[in-house]
Scaffold this motif. Structure first.
Motif, PDB file in Angstrom:
ATOM      1  N   ASN A 101       0.908  -1.183   0.133  1.00 26.80           N
ATOM      2  CA  ASN A 101       0.026   0.287   0.079  1.00 26.80           C
ATOM      3  C   ASN A 101       0.852   1.575  -0.145  1.00 26.80           C
ATOM      4  OD1 ASN A 101      -2.125  -1.751   0.053  1.00 26.80           O
ATOM      5  ND2 ASN A 101      -1.866  -1.886   2.378  1.00 26.80           N
ATOM      6  N   ALA A 102       1.101   1.943  -1.232  1.00 24.60           N
ATOM      7  CA  ALA A 102       2.300   2.430  -1.431  1.00 24.60           C
ATOM      8  C   ALA A 102       2.118   3.880  -0.562  1.00 24.60           C
ATOM      9  CB  ALA A 102       2.297   3.481  -2.723  1.00 24.60           C
ATOM     10  N   VAL A 103       1.719   5.562   0.482  1.00 29.69           N
ATOM     11  CA  VAL A 103       1.235   6.018   0.714  1.00 29.69           C
ATOM     12  C   VAL A 103       1.375   7.274  -0.565  1.00 29.69           C
ATOM     13  CG1 VAL A 103       1.084   7.849   2.608  1.00 29.69           C
ATOM     14  CG2 VAL A 103       1.620   5.000   3.247  1.00 29.69           C
ATOM     15  N   PRO A 104       0.287   7.623  -1.021  1.00 32.25           N
ATOM     16  CA  PRO A 104       0.973   8.760  -1.734  1.00 32.25           C
ATOM     17  C   PRO A 104       1.105   9.950  -1.662  1.00 32.25           C
ATOM     18  CG  PRO A 104      -1.945   8.459  -1.614  1.00 32.25           C
ATOM     19  CD  PRO A 104      -0.914   7.687  -0.744  1.00 32.25           C
ATOM     20  N   VAL A 105       1.798  11.421  -2.895  1.00 32.82           N
ATOM     21  CA  VAL A 105       2.488  12.159  -2.049  1.00 32.82           C
ATOM     22  C   VAL A 105       1.463  12.961  -1.220  1.00 32.82           C
ATOM     23  CG1 VAL A 105       3.934  13.994  -2.284  1.00 32.82           C
ATOM     24  CG2 VAL A 105       4.335  11.341  -3.256  1.00 32.82           C
ATOM     25  N   LEU A 106       1.689  13.288  -0.179  1.00 34.55           N
ATOM     26  CA  LEU A 106       0.586  14.372   0.892  1.00 34.55           C
ATOM     27  C   LEU A 106       1.142  15.732  -0.064  1.00 34.55           C
ATOM     28  CD1 LEU A 106      -1.400  15.364   2.802  1.00 34.55           C
ATOM     29  CD2 LEU A 106       0.726  15.346   3.443  1.00 34.55           C
ATOM     30  N   LEU A 107      -0.415  16.543  -0.539  1.00 32.86           N
ATOM     31  CA  LEU A 107      -0.266  17.877  -1.204  1.00 32.86           C
ATOM     32  C   LEU A 107      -0.364  18.505   0.081  1.00 32.86           C
ATOM     33  CD1 LEU A 107      -2.675  17.274  -4.006  1.00 32.86           C
ATOM     34  CD2 LEU A 107      -0.402  17.323  -3.831  1.00 32.86           C
ATOM     35  N   GLU A 108       0.111  19.480   0.275  1.00 31.25           N
ATOM     36  CA  GLU A 108       0.192  20.636   1.151  1.00 31.25           C
ATOM     37  C   GLU A 108      -0.982  21.672   0.922  1.00 31.25           C
ATOM     38  OE1 GLU A 108       2.164  20.699   3.632  1.00 31.25           O
ATOM     39  OE2 GLU A 108       4.370  19.823   2.947  1.00 31.25           O
ATOM     40  N   ALA A 128     -13.292  20.931  -4.915  1.00 30.40           N
ATOM     41  CA  ALA A 128     -13.442  20.727  -3.796  1.00 30.40           C
ATOM     42  C   ALA A 128     -14.254  20.215  -3.053  1.00 30.40           C
ATOM     43  CB  ALA A 128     -14.665  22.147  -3.856  1.00 30.40           C
ATOM     44  N   CYS A 129     -15.057  19.162  -3.382  1.00 30.69           N
ATOM     45  CA  CYS A 129     -16.650  17.890  -2.677  1.00 30.69           C
ATOM     46  C   CYS A 129     -14.602  16.633  -2.779  1.00 30.69           C
ATOM     47  CB  CYS A 129     -17.095  17.308  -3.616  1.00 30.69           C
ATOM     48  SG  CYS A 129     -18.467  17.938  -3.096  1.00 30.69           S
ATOM     49  N   ALA A 130     -13.569  16.936  -2.978  1.00 30.92           N
ATOM     50  CA  ALA A 130     -13.040  15.777  -2.658  1.00 30.92           C
ATOM     51  C   ALA A 130     -11.818  16.365  -1.411  1.00 30.92           C
ATOM     52  CB  ALA A 130     -12.252  15.648  -3.682  1.00 30.92           C
ATOM     53  N   VAL A 131     -11.711  17.745  -1.816  1.00 29.80           N
ATOM     54  CA  VAL A 131     -10.620  18.429  -0.211  1.00 29.80           C
ATOM     55  C   VAL A 131     -11.410  18.326   0.696  1.00 29.80           C
ATOM     56  CG1 VAL A 131      -9.019  18.839  -2.477  1.00 29.80           C
ATOM     57  CG2 VAL A 131     -10.153  20.404  -1.739  1.00 29.80           C
ATOM     58  N   TYR A 132     -12.437  19.046   0.524  1.00 25.74           N
ATOM     59  CA  TYR A 132     -12.940  19.510   1.350  1.00 25.74           C
ATOM     60  C   TYR A 132     -14.030  18.651   2.583  1.00 25.74           C
ATOM     61  CZ  TYR A 132     -11.697  24.772   0.580  1.00 25.74           C
ATOM     62  OH  TYR A 132     -10.696  25.290   0.484  1.00 25.74           O
ATOM     63  N   ALA A 133     -14.535  17.181   1.761  1.00 20.12           N
ATOM     64  CA  ALA A 133     -14.804  16.645   2.208  1.00 20.12           C
ATOM     65  C   ALA A 133     -14.652  15.026   2.299  1.00 20.12           C
ATOM     66  CB  ALA A 133     -16.435  16.439   1.171  1.00 20.12           C
ATOM     67  N   HIS A 230      -7.988  10.218  -5.616  1.00 22.87           N
ATOM     68  CA  HIS A 230      -7.731   9.639  -4.137  1.00 22.87           C
ATOM     69  C   HIS A 230      -6.920   9.812  -3.125  1.00 22.87           C
ATOM     70  CE1 HIS A 230      -7.281   6.055  -1.513  1.00 22.87           C
ATOM     71  NE2 HIS A 230      -6.424   5.828  -1.473  1.00 22.87           N
ATOM     72  N   GLN A 231      -5.771  10.721  -4.248  1.00 24.08           N
ATOM     73  CA  GLN A 231      -4.419  11.793  -3.062  1.00 24.08           C
ATOM     74  C   GLN A 231      -5.142  13.145  -2.384  1.00 24.08           C
ATOM     75  OE1 GLN A 231      -1.440  11.952  -6.496  1.00 24.08           O
ATOM     76  NE2 GLN A 231      -0.616  13.600  -4.161  1.00 24.08           N
ATOM     77  N   LEU A 232      -6.219  13.563  -3.938  1.00 25.59           N
ATOM     78  CA  LEU A 232      -6.984  14.684  -2.764  1.00 25.59           C
ATOM     79  C   LEU A 232      -8.268  14.005  -1.314  1.00 25.59           C
ATOM     80  CD1 LEU A 232      -8.605  16.199  -6.120  1.00 25.59           C
ATOM     81  CD2 LEU A 232      -6.544  16.266  -4.974  1.00 25.59           C
ATOM     82  N   ARG A 233      -8.601  12.981  -1.517  1.00 27.98           N
ATOM     83  CA  ARG A 233      -9.213  12.316  -0.539  1.00 27.98           C
ATOM     84  C   ARG A 233      -8.089  12.070   1.118  1.00 27.98           C
ATOM     85  NH1 ARG A 233     -13.453   8.589   1.663  1.00 27.98           N
ATOM     86  NH2 ARG A 233     -12.155   6.617   2.219  1.00 27.98           N
ATOM     87  N   HIS A 234      -6.934  11.615   0.197  1.00 28.96           N
ATOM     88  CA  HIS A 234      -5.864  11.422   1.245  1.00 28.96           C
ATOM     89  C   HIS A 234      -5.840  13.073   1.953  1.00 28.96           C
ATOM     90  CE1 HIS A 234      -1.998  10.553   3.049  1.00 28.96           C
ATOM     91  NE2 HIS A 234      -1.801  11.381   2.034  1.00 28.96           N
ATOM     92  N   ALA A 235      -5.650  13.700   1.120  1.00 28.96           N
ATOM     93  CA  ALA A 235      -5.092  15.553   1.746  1.00 28.96           C
ATOM     94  C   ALA A 235      -6.328  15.567   2.760  1.00 28.96           C
ATOM     95  CB  ALA A 235      -5.278  15.591  -0.073  1.00 28.96           C
ATOM     96  N   PHE A 236      -7.248  15.595   2.011  1.00 30.95           N
ATOM     97  CA  PHE A 236      -8.219  15.812   3.130  1.00 30.95           C
ATOM     98  C   PHE A 236      -7.578  15.185   4.617  1.00 30.95           C
ATOM     99  CE2 PHE A 236     -11.940  14.438   5.243  1.00 30.95           C
ATOM    100  CZ  PHE A 236     -13.080  14.991   5.120  1.00 30.95           C
ATOM    101  N   CYS A 237      -8.102  13.619   4.518  1.00 32.37           N
ATOM    102  CA  CYS A 237      -7.728  13.104   6.156  1.00 32.37           C
ATOM    103  C   CYS A 237      -6.793  13.607   6.613  1.00 32.37           C
ATOM    104  CB  CYS A 237      -7.468  11.250   5.539  1.00 32.37           C
ATOM    105  SG  CYS A 237      -7.137  10.418   7.374  1.00 32.37           S
ATOM    106  N   SER A 238      -5.818  13.802   6.028  1.00 33.99           N
ATOM    107  CA  SER A 238      -4.535  14.209   7.376  1.00 33.99           C
ATOM    108  C   SER A 238      -4.755  15.975   7.217  1.00 33.99           C
ATOM    109  CB  SER A 238      -3.350  14.506   6.121  1.00 33.99           C
ATOM    110  OG  SER A 238      -2.847  13.188   5.207  1.00 33.99           O
ATOM    111  N   HIS A 239      -5.532  16.534   6.034  1.00 31.91           N
ATOM    112  CA  HIS A 239      -5.086  18.068   7.095  1.00 31.91           C
ATOM    113  C   HIS A 239      -6.739  17.800   7.940  1.00 31.91           C
ATOM    114  CE1 HIS A 239      -1.829  19.600   4.159  1.00 31.91           C
ATOM    115  NE2 HIS A 239      -2.317  18.571   3.325  1.00 31.91           N
ATOM    116  N   ALA A 240      -7.008  17.357   7.882  1.00 31.11           N
ATOM    117  CA  ALA A 240      -8.429  17.120   9.227  1.00 31.11           C
ATOM    118  C   ALA A 240      -7.458  17.508  10.238  1.00 31.11           C
ATOM    119  CB  ALA A 240      -9.406  16.465   8.852  1.00 31.11           C
ATOM    120  N   LEU A 241      -7.019  16.161  10.293  1.00 29.50           N
ATOM    121  CA  LEU A 241      -6.199  15.502  11.775  1.00 29.50           C
ATOM    122  C   LEU A 241      -4.705  16.587  12.270  1.00 29.50           C
ATOM    123  CD1 LEU A 241      -5.839  11.920  10.849  1.00 29.50           C
ATOM    124  CD2 LEU A 241      -7.570  12.754  12.287  1.00 29.50           C
TER     125      LEU A 241
END
Length: 296
Positions: A101-108, A128-133, A230-241
């Motif tokens: 499971n390669a971790v996608p590069v996190l977008l700042e 916007a739906c991907a990065v905010y939801a 999928h990388q945008l969904r990953h960004a949402f999760c990471s930045h929310a935390l």
């Protein structure tokens, strides 16, 4: 017929495609009783050594793809046993390949904002739906206007028979002002009359692939040659935390069954790590004790 009645339409079609393209050519000419564990394991080895072509490049078949095919084979054999066509399943007990499971590069944060600015107008709200939801690819493509609840300020990721979510459960996600603004503008300027879908092509049907416009936006934003939903969904999760949202809340928004999945999904920004380590200090004032030990 059994599959069609017990799976969502999407899962049923995907399963049939997998069986028709890969399993039937190998096992179709054989009788059920002729198929042995060795036949199945030989098939898995051949598949692991195989490659597929995308454009002008070839790629190795992933462990995840092969494991899905093994799961399908096990399901077929299990039903054969239940229907008394076989005494035992030759696929029972065969181990799956370990998946990488390669971790996608996190977008700042700045990269996310540049991507939003560079996204084509009719794709801006989708990004916007991907990065905010944090919606998944298919959840974005099948989001309906009836799932947007403006007064409550939330959207519903609905799991239906036609378009089931990954864990077959619906979930509610609150919308912040930025997402509401993006969706309101999208509704005013890019709605397809008669289509129930928030994001659709000119015929009112859901998108099936937006890689080209998304990659072009990523290039204009200066964040690389390609970016995946999928990388945008990953960004949402990471930045929310990283913003301090409770992990259990992020788990609910992401639609994860297990909190471990949410935490494994998350990736910490180097800037966030640097800021966090700066908050670690062992200095104490004259009146304050360190670790409960007085200065006297």
């Amino acid at each position: 017929d059994w599959s069609k009645e017990h799976h969502s339409e999407k899962s049923h079609i995907r399963l049939l495609s997998m069986i028709d393209r890969h399993l039937k050519p190998v096992f179709g000419p054989m009788g059920l009783e002729e198929i042995t564990r060795k036949h199945i394991e030989d098939y898995l080895i051949r598949r692991r050594r195989s490659r597929y072509k995308r454009g002008t490049k070839t790629f190795p078949t992933s462990e995840a793809t092969i494991n899905r095919e093994l799961t399908a084979m096990k399901g077929v054999m299990r039903k054969a046993v239940e229907w008394e066509l076989l005494e035992v399943s030759p696929a029972h007990g065969i181990r799956e390949f370990k998946e990488k499971n390669a971790v996608p590069v996190l977008l700042e944060r700045e990269e996310v904002m540049r991507l939003l600015d560079e996204a084509p107008p009719h794709f801006h709200a989708l990004v916007a739906c991907a990065v905010y939801a944090g919606l998944r690819r298919e959840e974005l493509f099948h989001l309906r206007w009836q799932d947007i609840h403006w007064k409550r300020g939330e959207l519903v990721v609905a799991s239906t028979r036609e378009h089931a979510t990954k864990n077959n459960e619906s979930r509610r996600i609150p919308m912040n002002k930025a997402l509401i603004t993006a969706l309101e503008q999208h509704k005013r300027e890019h709605i397809i009359v008669g289509s129930p879908y928030v994001f659709s092509n000119r015929r009112g049907r859901p998108y099936t692939d937006i890689r080209e416009p998304l990659d072009a936006a990523a290039q204009r934003a200066g964040i690389g040659d390609t970016v995946k939903l999928h990388q945008l969904r990953h960004a949402f999760c990471s930045h929310a935390l990283m913003s301090g949202v409770d992990p259990r809340t992020v788990q609910k928004w992401m639609g994860h069954k297990d909190l471990k999945t949410t935490l494994r999904y998350a990736h910490v920004s180097p800037d966030h790590e640097k800021a966090a380590i700066e908050r670690l200090s062992y200095r104490v004032s004259e009146k304050t004790a360190l670790f409960g030990i007085s200065n006297s």
